[in-house]
Every structure is written in C-alpha cells, then in structure tokens.
Design an enzyme around this catalytic site. Structure first.
Site, PDB file in Angstrom:
ATOM      1  N   GLY A  50       0.820  -1.203   0.000  1.00 20.01           N
ATOM      2  CA  GLY A  50       0.000   0.000   0.000  1.00 20.01           C
ATOM      3  C   GLY A  50       0.853   1.252   0.000  1.00 20.01           C
ATOM      4  N   CYS A  51       2.170   1.076   0.031  1.00 20.90           N
ATOM      5  CA  CYS A  51       3.100   2.202  -0.054  1.00 20.90           C
ATOM      6  C   CYS A  51       3.716   2.216  -1.445  1.00 20.90           C
ATOM      7  CB  CYS A  51       4.238   2.052   0.961  1.00 20.90           C
ATOM      8  SG  CYS A  51       3.713   2.068   2.670  1.00 20.90           S
TER       9      CYS A  51
END
Length: 134
Positions: A50-51
C-alpha cells in the site's frame, strides 16, 4: 492520551522549527537516525503493501507494550515513518488503535506536505502495526 516522551520531544522540536525548510531538514535527520534493518529483515513478509516506496516493518511485544522498527528506501518516507514510530512505540494494542495519524502530523506541522500517496502509505504502515498488535 498522553504522548510517549520521545514523541513529545519531537513535537516540541517541530513546533519550534522556523518554517517548512527547517521542518524538512528535521524530517530527514529523524529518518537518518532510524536504526537500519538487517538485510534479512527486508523481505516480503515484512514489507508494508500500500506504499509507493518500499517500507519494511517489524514489531515485537514486550510486557504488553509494542516496539516497532522500520525502514524505507525513500528518505522522506523514512523520516515520516521515524516520527510515526516515536508516536507509537511503547503503546499497548488498545492505545495503538487510538492513534490519530492525521492529527499527529498536523501537530508536527507536516500535514500539508503529506501528498495523498504518502498519507495512504503511512495509513498502511499504521494499519499493519494494528494487524501485528491484533
């Protein structure tokens, strides 16, 4: 909820910074002080998804209090993660659930520097911390 001593100290430092440039420098310095992770710990199991940047997170429970360590391949994210760790290290799982990420970075005077992707990335780190603590 009261701040851990290291977080209170960081907050004081950032609130006394004269403008964004000084805050940006401080942010880099906090990131540079983050203890490095062993290469063996930089694996897919520890990677926060998610980064946009690569972020690795490890957590351990000591006497009911969580201690996290993390690293990133991006210097700005490393600084933001370092400040997040100051805010959460030493908290119980219940206290961890109460952490208000936007509020913390707002208090530090860094919220307008958080692009949507950085904000999402930091939320993913906090979510992963809560998963580990759950």
């Amino acid at each position: 909820m009261s701040l851990p001593p290291a977080a209170a100290e960081a907050l004081h430092t950032f609130q006394n910074a004269a403008g964004w440039e000084q805050r940006a420098r401080l942010l880099m310095q906090f990131g540079d002080r983050l203890p490095p992770l062993d290469d063996a710990d930089k694996n897919d199991a520890n990677r926060v998804h998610g980064c946009e940047s690569q972020v690795w997170l490890l957590g351990s429970l000591n006497d009911g209090h969580w201690q996290f360590s993390a690293s990133s391949d991006a210097r700005m994210i490393r600084g933001l993660v370092a400040l997040l760790l100051l805010r959460v290290n030493g908290l119980s799982a219940a206290e961890l659930q109460q952490v208000d990420l936007p509020d913390w970075f707002n208090e530090l005077g860094l919220s307008r520097q958080l692009s949507p992707s950085r904000s999402n990335g930091l939320n993913a780190v906090l979510q992963r911390m809560n998963e580990l603590a759950g």
